[in-house]
Enzyme design. Structure first.
Site, mmCIF file in Angstrom:
data_model
loop_
_atom_site.group_PDB
_atom_site.id
_atom_site.type_symbol
_atom_site.label_atom_id
_atom_site.label_comp_id
_atom_site.label_asym_id
_atom_site.label_seq_id
_atom_site.Cartn_x
_atom_site.Cartn_y
_atom_site.Cartn_z
ATOM 1 N N SER A 1 0.804 -1.286 0.185
ATOM 2 C CA SER A 1 0.118 0.034 0.073
ATOM 3 C C SER A 1 0.860 1.217 -0.029
ATOM 4 C CB SER A 1 -0.901 -0.071 1.275
ATOM 5 O OG SER A 1 -1.465 1.134 1.395
ATOM 6 N N TYR B 1 -2.032 -0.509 10.596
ATOM 7 C CA TYR B 1 -2.099 -0.642 9.115
ATOM 8 C C TYR B 1 -0.685 -0.412 8.410
ATOM 9 C CZ TYR B 1 -3.923 -0.953 4.070
ATOM 10 O OH TYR B 1 -4.130 -1.273 2.917
HETATM 11 N N1 LIG Z 1 -8.871 -0.337 -1.547
HETATM 12 C C1 LIG Z 1 -7.727 0.513 -1.163
HETATM 13 O O1 LIG Z 1 -7.965 1.702 -1.172
HETATM 14 C C2 LIG Z 1 -6.407 -0.096 -0.879
HETATM 15 C C3 LIG Z 1 -5.356 0.740 -0.921
HETATM 16 C C4 LIG Z 1 -3.916 -0.073 -0.569
HETATM 17 C C5 LIG Z 1 -3.913 -1.304 -0.323
HETATM 18 N N2 LIG Z 1 -4.957 -1.977 -0.508
HETATM 19 C C6 LIG Z 1 -4.906 -3.493 -0.077
HETATM 20 O O2 LIG Z 1 -5.372 -4.417 -1.295
HETATM 21 C C7 LIG Z 1 -6.039 -5.674 -0.830
HETATM 22 C C8 LIG Z 1 -7.394 -5.456 -1.209
HETATM 23 O O3 LIG Z 1 -8.258 -4.515 -0.724
HETATM 24 P P1 LIG Z 1 -9.645 -4.216 -0.993
HETATM 25 O O4 LIG Z 1 -9.938 -2.896 -0.817
HETATM 26 O O5 LIG Z 1 -10.112 -5.127 -2.448
HETATM 27 O O6 LIG Z 1 -10.278 -4.742 0.361
HETATM 28 P P2 LIG Z 1 -11.743 -5.512 0.740
HETATM 29 O O7 LIG Z 1 -11.816 -4.946 2.138
HETATM 30 O O8 LIG Z 1 -12.670 -4.905 -0.349
HETATM 31 O O9 LIG Z 1 -11.648 -7.118 0.582
HETATM 32 C C9 LIG Z 1 -10.684 -7.979 1.208
HETATM 33 C C10 LIG Z 1 -11.101 -9.180 1.505
HETATM 34 O O10 LIG Z 1 -10.148 -9.917 2.178
HETATM 35 C C11 LIG Z 1 -10.713 -10.869 3.043
HETATM 36 N N3 LIG Z 1 -10.362 -11.076 4.237
HETATM 37 C C12 LIG Z 1 -10.144 -10.246 5.454
HETATM 38 N N4 LIG Z 1 -9.461 -11.063 6.202
HETATM 39 C C13 LIG Z 1 -9.242 -12.405 5.758
HETATM 40 C C14 LIG Z 1 -8.640 -13.317 6.341
HETATM 41 N N5 LIG Z 1 -7.969 -13.538 7.667
HETATM 42 N N6 LIG Z 1 -8.145 -14.425 5.379
HETATM 43 C C15 LIG Z 1 -8.758 -14.450 4.322
HETATM 44 N N7 LIG Z 1 -9.598 -13.651 3.717
HETATM 45 C C16 LIG Z 1 -9.638 -12.397 4.365
HETATM 46 C C17 LIG Z 1 -12.379 -10.266 3.201
HETATM 47 O O11 LIG Z 1 -13.315 -11.039 3.597
HETATM 48 C C18 LIG Z 1 -12.495 -9.354 1.866
HETATM 49 O O12 LIG Z 1 -13.294 -10.147 0.935
HETATM 50 C C19 LIG Z 1 -5.687 -5.398 0.933
HETATM 51 O O13 LIG Z 1 -4.568 -6.239 1.162
HETATM 52 C C20 LIG Z 1 -5.487 -3.993 1.249
HETATM 53 O O14 LIG Z 1 -4.693 -3.516 2.506
HETATM 54 C C21 LIG Z 1 -6.368 -1.557 -0.613
#
Ligand SMILES: NC(=O)c1ccc[n+]([C@@H]2O[C@H](COP(=O)([O-])OP(=O)(O)OC[C@H]3O[C@@H](n4cnc5c(N)ncnc54)[C@H](O)[C@@H]3O)[C@@H](O)[C@H]2O)c1
Length: 276
Positions: A168, A181
């Protein structure tokens, strides 16, 4: 069917069909994606299946994952050469459970070539008051989950395999109230480099994508708060959030042979926000 970027609430959004970007070398490969029940993980599943990759999607929420697998199938109804998407339940904190996902993929599709460590959580708390449960859950899901996923991947991958972790912009830009985070994502970035060095011996590449603000449930809090949204957009040089589809292209690049000499790289996909 292809997906177009919605033109709705993101000023300056570039119009275009990102799903047209082809990577023929991916066809016939097998991918595992954690956290594939929604958000970016779901879009990665759809994009890979569309290119003939068989996918095992694994999420802690089994019902959500089943629905996601069905939605990808429906999205591709009538299109030839699409890969299968199989949903399964996993808690990425559990090393044995991640190993079982790797074995399921081999049992169903014969091999694993690609692995995306995507599952993550984004909790909030002032640094002075972070509950023990929150710091433990964050480090365990966001960091241990990536390590166990990479270990499971390496146990079944052949040379030529590609692992991509989700880091991230928060690894390099501090966000108030997100110490757990931010530190977890800094760890993911460094872990990616450590794994790249050691897994190079196995012919496996390990890279990461570092997204900025992407339009998913994880960033609903900022999208639903006009003041927070205005502040966030001000700190993004492109002045808009990214769409999940805009993370797909860089992901496909890192997974594909186009990046076959790229390892240990953290690819920022953030509208420039790491500089502000
Ligand atoms: N959305 C953003 O702006 C953003 C920015 C930077 C990084 N990220 C990273 O990208 C990745 C995906 O983000 P997103 O926005 O699609 O998130 P999201 O919250 O929409 O989806 C995350 C998914 O992970 C699953 N999950 C959570 N804990 C879990 C566990 N212990 N075991 C298995 N599955 C689990 C959840 O059920 C969910 O389906 C994450 O690692 C997040 O930190 C997101």
């Amino acid at each position: 069917m292809t997906l177009s970027i919605p033109a709705d609430n993101h000023p300056g959004r570039v119009q275009g069909d990102l799903m047209q970007v082809e990577h023929p070398d991916l066809r016939g490969k097998v991918a595992v994606i954690t956290g594939a029940g929604r958000g970016m993980g779901l879009r990665f599943s759809a994009a890979l299946a569309r290119r003939g990759v068989h996918v095992v999607g694994a999420d802690i929420d089994g019902a959500l994952m089943d629905e996601a697998a069905r939605s990808v199938e429906l999205e591709h109804d009538g299109i030839d050469g699409v890969g299968d998407v199989v949903g399964t339940t996993v808690d990425v904190r559990d090393r044995d459970a991640q190993q079982a996902v790797a074995e399921l993929a081999v049992e169903r599709f014969g091999q694993v070539d690609l692995w995306i460590n995507n599952a993550g959580i984004f909790p909030e708390s002032p640094a002075t008051d972070i509950p023990v449960s929150q710091i433990q859950a964050t480090l365990s899901i966001n960091v241990e989950g990536v390590l166990y996923g990479a270990q499971a991947a390496a146990s079944v991958m052949r040379p030529g395999g590609s692992i991509v972790n989700m880091a991230s912009v928060a690894a390099v830009r501090v966000r108030r109230g997100r110490a757990a985070y931010c530190s977890s994502k800094a760890a993911v970035s460094h872990l990616t480099e450590c794994l790249a060095v050691e897994y190079g011996d196995l012919g496996i590449r390990v890279n990461a994508i570092a997204p900025g603000f992407v339009d998913t449930e994880m960033t609903r809090w900022v999208q639903d708060d006009p003041e927070a949204l205005a502040k966030a957009l001000d700190a993004i040089p492109l002045h808009r959030l990214g769409s999940p589809e805009e993370i797909v292209g860089p992901m496909l690049f890192l997974l594909s042979d186009s990046a076959r000499y790229v390892t240990g790289h953290i690819l920022a996909v953030d509208g420039g926000s790491r500089h502000v």
